[in-house]
Design a protein around this motif. Structure first.
Motif, PDB file in Angstrom:
ATOM      1  N   LEU A 183      14.336   9.242  -3.213  1.00 36.25           N
ATOM      2  CA  LEU A 183      15.060   9.246  -4.481  1.00 36.25           C
ATOM      3  C   LEU A 183      16.519   9.611  -4.259  1.00 36.25           C
ATOM      4  N   ARG A 184      17.415   8.809  -4.845  1.00 40.57           N
ATOM      5  CA  ARG A 184      18.859   9.050  -4.792  1.00 40.57           C
ATOM      6  C   ARG A 184      19.408   9.147  -6.214  1.00 40.57           C
ATOM      7  N   HIS A 185      20.468   9.928  -6.379  1.00 42.53           N
ATOM      8  CA  HIS A 185      21.161   9.939  -7.671  1.00 42.53           C
ATOM      9  C   HIS A 185      21.843   8.602  -7.913  1.00 42.53           C
ATOM     10  N   GLN A 186      22.514   8.064  -6.894  1.00 45.10           N
ATOM     11  CA  GLN A 186      23.193   6.781  -6.936  1.00 45.10           C
ATOM     12  C   GLN A 186      23.003   6.115  -5.579  1.00 45.10           C
ATOM     13  N   PRO A 187      23.178   4.773  -5.503  1.00 39.98           N
ATOM     14  CA  PRO A 187      22.938   4.085  -4.228  1.00 39.98           C
ATOM     15  C   PRO A 187      23.774   4.619  -3.073  1.00 39.98           C
ATOM     16  N   GLN A 188      24.980   5.088  -3.355  1.00 38.97           N
ATOM     17  CA  GLN A 188      25.860   5.576  -2.281  1.00 38.97           C
ATOM     18  C   GLN A 188      25.640   7.048  -1.957  1.00 38.97           C
ATOM     19  N   LYS A 189      24.774   7.716  -2.704  1.00 38.47           N
ATOM     20  CA  LYS A 189      24.512   9.138  -2.496  1.00 38.47           C
ATOM     21  C   LYS A 189      23.352   9.324  -1.523  1.00 38.47           C
ATOM     22  N   PRO A 190      23.271  10.493  -0.872  1.00 46.51           N
ATOM     23  CA  PRO A 190      22.155  10.735   0.045  1.00 46.51           C
ATOM     24  C   PRO A 190      20.838  10.910  -0.699  1.00 46.51           C
ATOM     25  N   VAL A 191      19.756  10.676  -0.003  1.00 48.13           N
ATOM     26  CA  VAL A 191      18.424  10.944  -0.555  1.00 48.13           C
ATOM     27  C   VAL A 191      18.292  12.438  -0.811  1.00 48.13           C
ATOM     28  N   PHE A 192      17.888  12.809  -2.022  1.00 46.63           N
ATOM     29  CA  PHE A 192      17.761  14.231  -2.339  1.00 46.63           C
ATOM     30  C   PHE A 192      16.325  14.668  -2.604  1.00 46.63           C
ATOM     31  N   ARG A 193      15.412  13.714  -2.756  1.00 43.76           N
ATOM     32  CA  ARG A 193      14.005  14.049  -2.927  1.00 43.76           C
ATOM     33  C   ARG A 193      13.126  13.010  -2.227  1.00 43.76           C
ATOM     34  N   HIS A 194      12.033  13.501  -1.652  1.00 48.36           N
ATOM     35  CA  HIS A 194      10.948  12.647  -1.174  1.00 48.36           C
ATOM     36  C   HIS A 194       9.751  12.837  -2.091  1.00 48.36           C
ATOM     37  N   LEU A 195       9.208  11.745  -2.596  1.00 46.50           N
ATOM     38  CA  LEU A 195       7.935  11.761  -3.293  1.00 46.50           C
ATOM     39  C   LEU A 195       6.906  11.184  -2.337  1.00 46.50           C
ATOM     40  N   THR A 196       5.835  11.926  -2.084  1.00 45.99           N
ATOM     41  CA  THR A 196       4.874  11.529  -1.055  1.00 45.99           C
ATOM     42  C   THR A 196       3.462  11.494  -1.611  1.00 45.99           C
ATOM     43  N   GLU A 197       2.745  10.437  -1.286  1.00 44.96           N
ATOM     44  CA  GLU A 197       1.323  10.331  -1.588  1.00 44.96           C
ATOM     45  C   GLU A 197       0.540  10.602  -0.310  1.00 44.96           C
ATOM     46  N   PHE A 198      -0.334  11.602  -0.358  1.00 44.69           N
ATOM     47  CA  PHE A 198      -1.202  11.949   0.767  1.00 44.69           C
ATOM     48  C   PHE A 198      -2.630  11.517   0.468  1.00 44.69           C
ATOM     49  N   ARG A 199      -3.320  11.083   1.525  1.00 46.35           N
ATOM     50  CA  ARG A 199      -4.750  10.796   1.446  1.00 46.35           C
ATOM     51  C   ARG A 199      -5.424  11.209   2.750  1.00 46.35           C
ATOM     52  N   PHE A 200      -6.735  11.413   2.673  1.00 40.34           N
ATOM     53  CA  PHE A 200      -7.506  11.593   3.892  1.00 40.34           C
ATOM     54  C   PHE A 200      -7.625  10.219   4.556  1.00 40.34           C
ATOM     55  N   ALA A 201      -6.928  10.028   5.643  1.00 39.72           N
ATOM     56  CA  ALA A 201      -6.844   8.704   6.244  1.00 39.72           C
ATOM     57  C   ALA A 201      -6.477   8.832   7.714  1.00 39.72           C
ATOM     58  N   GLU A 202      -6.581   7.716   8.422  1.00 40.48           N
ATOM     59  CA  GLU A 202      -6.108   7.665   9.801  1.00 40.48           C
ATOM     60  C   GLU A 202      -4.578   7.701   9.792  1.00 40.48           C
ATOM     61  N   ALA A 203      -4.018   8.301  10.818  1.00 35.39           N
ATOM     62  CA  ALA A 203      -2.560   8.399  10.912  1.00 35.39           C
ATOM     63  C   ALA A 203      -1.934   7.014  11.035  1.00 35.39           C
ATOM     64  N   ALA A 204      -0.936   6.766  10.229  1.00 40.13           N
ATOM     65  CA  ALA A 204      -0.193   5.498  10.250  1.00 40.13           C
ATOM     66  C   ALA A 204       1.127   5.726   9.543  1.00 40.13           C
ATOM     67  N   ALA A 205       2.079   4.863   9.825  1.00 39.35           N
ATOM     68  CA  ALA A 205       3.383   4.986   9.175  1.00 39.35           C
ATOM     69  C   ALA A 205       3.240   4.735   7.679  1.00 39.35           C
ATOM     70  N   PRO A 206       3.800   5.600   6.833  1.00 39.33           N
ATOM     71  CA  PRO A 206       3.682   5.392   5.387  1.00 39.33           C
ATOM     72  C   PRO A 206       4.541   4.234   4.908  1.00 39.33           C
ATOM     73  N   GLN A 207       4.144   3.641   3.809  1.00 41.97           N
ATOM     74  CA  GLN A 207       4.990   2.660   3.128  1.00 41.97           C
ATOM     75  C   GLN A 207       6.130   3.410   2.445  1.00 41.97           C
ATOM     76  N   ILE A 208       7.358   2.976   2.686  1.00 42.65           N
ATOM     77  CA  ILE A 208       8.527   3.692   2.162  1.00 42.65           C
ATOM     78  C   ILE A 208       9.322   2.766   1.248  1.00 42.65           C
ATOM     79  N   ALA A 209       9.666   3.284   0.081  1.00 41.88           N
ATOM     80  CA  ALA A 209      10.545   2.587  -0.859  1.00 41.88           C
ATOM     81  C   ALA A 209      11.650   3.546  -1.272  1.00 41.88           C
ATOM     82  N   GLU A 210      12.708   3.009  -1.855  1.00 46.48           N
ATOM     83  CA  GLU A 210      13.819   3.829  -2.331  1.00 46.48           C
ATOM     84  C   GLU A 210      14.088   3.535  -3.797  1.00 46.48           C
ATOM     85  N   LEU A 211      14.570   4.547  -4.499  1.00 49.07           N
ATOM     86  CA  LEU A 211      14.922   4.401  -5.908  1.00 49.07           C
ATOM     87  C   LEU A 211      16.198   5.171  -6.183  1.00 49.07           C
ATOM     88  N   SER A 212      17.164   4.519  -6.788  1.00 49.42           N
ATOM     89  CA  SER A 212      18.374   5.182  -7.277  1.00 49.42           C
ATOM     90  C   SER A 212      18.262   5.334  -8.783  1.00 49.42           C
TER      91      SER A 212
END
Length: 236
Positions: A183-212
């Motif tokens: 999560l960013r305040h604006q597209p040119q601003k740094p990421v200030f929050r991570h929202l994460t979904e956890f599950r009991f699962a095998e280790a793998a790279a998470p799907q990552i999206a961004e939102l301004s």
């Protein structure tokens, strides 16, 4: 006071007020399914009420340590259309968890306190809301590991450094990050929050999206943000 389309949040007695990133968590998390949901550290009751609006089948337990905030959450719930589906408990989540059966919840949400060594407020309630003394990450993970069903999901909102630390600890007990929103305040601003979904699962790279939240001008909401919060915000 913060008015949403289907409920109102009174917040004068709660140390943590309604904030945009918490609203994003409530709207982004996949809570449209599941019957039993838990909101850890409910504060004003915001996340619990957002869940209740999105999932007509959900029965939500909203747990809050601070007595004033818990009463505020209770009042907000009672004055909402969802009073028969949200239960507010004033307790530490550690004590509350001891009273519940294992693997009881389909989904869990939390916007946890995360500061450790930063400057303290003279207000004890603010300290409880912001600092992790009462709910250190190992305790939080133990609670989630015990209460979450094997096919359930846990959604968490944290600043990036604290999010990375939580991910490392959670992976040690088999809770893997499967999806993240930066999560960013604006597209040119740094990421200030991570929202994460956890599950009991095998280790793998998470799907990552961004939102301004807003466009480069700092005033106009982005289309993606408007789309996500449209069910809740009066301005959309």
């Amino acid at each position: 006071m913060f008015r949403f389309k289907q409920f109102t949040i009174q917040q004068e007695r709660a140390a943590m007020k309604v904030c945009t990133d918490a609203c994003v968590l409530g709207a982004w998390s996949g809570v449209a399914t599941g019957i039993r949901l838990l909101d850890i550290g409910t504060g004003t009751g915001l996340l619990a009420l957002m869940v209740a609006q999105r999932n007509a089948d959900a029965r939500i337990d909203a747990v809050e340590l601070d007595a004033d905030a818990a009463q505020q959450a209770c009042d907000n719930v009672m004055n909402s259309p969802f009073a028969n589906r949200v239960t507010v408990a004033q307790a530490s989540i550690q004590a509350f968890a001891d009273t519940m059966p294992a693997q009881f919840y389909d989904h869990i949400l939390t916007n946890p306190p995360f500061y450790t060594n930063s400057l303290r407020s003279p207000d004890a309630a603010v300290n409880r809301a912001l600092h992790s003394d009462e709910l250190p990450f190992p305790d939080l993970i133990r609670v989630v590991h015990r209460l979450l069903k094997q096919d359930g999901a846990w959604w968490v909102l944290l600043p990036p450094p604290e999010s990375d630390r939580l991910v490392t600890l959670a992976q040690k007990v088999g809770l893997q990050p499967v999806r993240q929103l930066y999560l960013r305040h604006q597209p040119q601003k740094p990421v200030f929050r991570h929202l994460t979904e956890f599950r009991f699962a095998e280790a793998a790279a998470p799907q990552i999206a961004e939102l301004s939240i807003r466009e480069h001008d700092g005033q106009t909401y982005t289309p993606d943000f408007r789309r996500l919060l449209q069910p809740y915000y009066l301005v959309f």
